[in-house]
Design a protein around this motif. Structure first.
Motif, short mmCIF file in Angstrom:
data_model
loop_
_atom_site.label_atom_id
_atom_site.label_comp_id
_atom_site.label_asym_id
_atom_site.label_seq_id
_atom_site.Cartn_x
_atom_site.Cartn_y
_atom_site.Cartn_z
N VAL A 1 -7.13 2.41 -5.27
CA VAL A 1 -6.13 2.87 -6.24
C VAL A 1 -6.83 3.37 -7.50
O VAL A 1 -6.49 4.43 -8.06
CB VAL A 1 -5.16 1.73 -6.60
N GLN B 1 0.83 -1.21 0.00
CA GLN B 1 0.00 0.00 0.00
C GLN B 1 0.86 1.26 0.00
O GLN B 1 0.55 2.24 -0.70
CB GLN B 1 -0.93 -0.01 1.22
N ARG C 1 1.47 4.26 -3.33
CA ARG C 1 1.27 5.71 -3.25
C ARG C 1 2.52 6.48 -3.65
O ARG C 1 2.55 7.71 -3.61
CB ARG C 1 0.85 6.09 -1.83
#
Length: 380
Positions: free
Chosen positions: A112, A84, A88
């Motif tokens: 996402v 995760q 990003r």
């Protein structure tokens, strides 16, 4: 590089972060990640390995984080929180992880999709597996590039709804083409695409995918249609031949000509089901009369089906040729079986009509057709 049974400890982390040069740290990260992924780790080693990954994911150097992302993009060792975090990051780090990591849940990937740009949406759509629920979200909310990638991804479990929504949103261009070239399409989607696709793509659709009887008849007989369909090919492609044949009969196109052409091309199941439909005799009994009832069985059910007496010699020649081919050439693939069947049938000079003979000669001249189901094994 770590040996197969070496333990991963805090010392490994200290050795990794000691180097000041980011290229040196990136090289060390790549080697260490590759070793962790390739070796079997016990629970303690796995915990230490994931601790190292968290350190790498927080490294200030993009090269180090990229080494982690690229090396472990497909690894089930990468923990979800690290995946995760990397998703990003900048594109060079995020895209490999988004496109491949098994650490994500569908909920992660939907997030996402909804917060990411077109590039990240497209990475989600091109993953090695896309679930049905995720596919529907991409179809409904994704940008055109993402929907096109989804449509072209045969590893995506696309529902009929997702396909229909994709067509509704992008009825022209690459999305339609990508859907048309999927390996499996529902009949309703195939028929929608036929109305939208280019001529070349349309021809692909009618040759690769089954249509409803109504659509097949319309395309076979409609002079204004850009693409035509061979009803024999479509009968071979359908999963419910009895229903298809019944619809052909209801539309009055289950003719002696169609059955003779099917028989001469070696598509015996269409002939059998056609005779069954026209005679009102159950398929199992029709099969016995055609194949196992001696020389009079075929004549009896042929007459009961109301087919023209003048054409019986041609049908007799077709059935005899098919039996000879089954006996002599059982190992031939279906394309060569059909080619040999046509050659042998036509050399017998059967009493077929001029149009039927021209049709068969055209098929013979065209050569083997990959998608014609001879059906010999099913009828034997």
């Amino acid at each position: 590089m770590i040996s197969p049974r070496a333990r991963l400890t805090d010392a490994d982390v200290r050795r990794l972060v000691k180097a000041e040069d980011e290229e040196e740290r990136a090289a060390a990260a790549h080697k260490l990640c590759r070793a962790m992924d390739r070796n079997e780790l016990d629970p303690m080693e796995r915990e230490a390995a994931q601790k190292i990954m968290r350190v790498l994911a927080a490294d200030a150097a993009e090269l180090v984080r990229r080494a982690l992302a690229v090396t472990l993009k497909s690894s089930d060792l990468l923990p979800r929180d690290v995946a995760q975090k990397l998703a990003r990051d900048v594109d060079t780090i995020a895209l490999p992880i988004i496109g491949f990591s098994p650490a994500f849940t569908d909920e992660d990937l939907i997030e996402v999709l909804r917060v990411g740009d077109a590039t990240r949406q497209t990475a989600v759509a091109g993953r090695p597996f896309v679930s049905r629920d995720l596919g529907e979200i991409i179809a409904i909310e994704g940008v055109e590039d993402a929907v096109r990638t989804l449509a072209a991804n045969d590893n995506a479990d696309l529902s009929e709804r997702a396909m229909s929504v994709s067509i509704d949103r992008f009825p022209q261009g690459d999305v339609v083409t990508a859907l048309a070239y999927r390996k499996v399409l529902p009949v309703a989607v195939t028929e929608r695409l036929i109305g939208l696709a280019s001529e070349a793509v349309r021809e692909h659709l009618v040759s690769r995918h089954a249509l409803s009887a109504d659509t097949a008849i319309r395309l076979a007989t409609g002079a204004r249609e850009r693409a035509t369909v061979d009803l024999i090919d479509q009968a071979s492609a359908t999963q419910d031949l009895a229903d298809f044949v019944a619809q052909l009969n209801a539309r009055k196109v289950l003719t002696a000509s169609l059955l003779l052409r099917a028989l001469a091309r070696g598509v015996m199941p269409l002939f059998e089901y056609g005779i069954s439909e026209l005679s009102g005799v159950a398929h199992s009994r029709a099969w016995l009369m055609i194949h196992d009832a001696g020389p009079l069985g075929l004549k009896a059910i042929y007459d009961r089906a109301g087919l023209p007496p003048r054409l019986f010699p041609a049908f007799r020649a077709g059935v005899d040729t098919w039996r000879e081919m089954i006996t002599e050439d059982a190992d031939l693939d279906r394309d060569h079986f059909q080619q040999r069947m046509l050659e042998r049938f036509l050399t017998q000079r059967p009493h077929a009509g001029r149009e039927d003979t021209a049709y068969l000669l055209d098929k013979l001249d065209y050569g083997p057709a990959e998608d014609i189901l001879v059906g010999a094994a099913n009828a034997a």
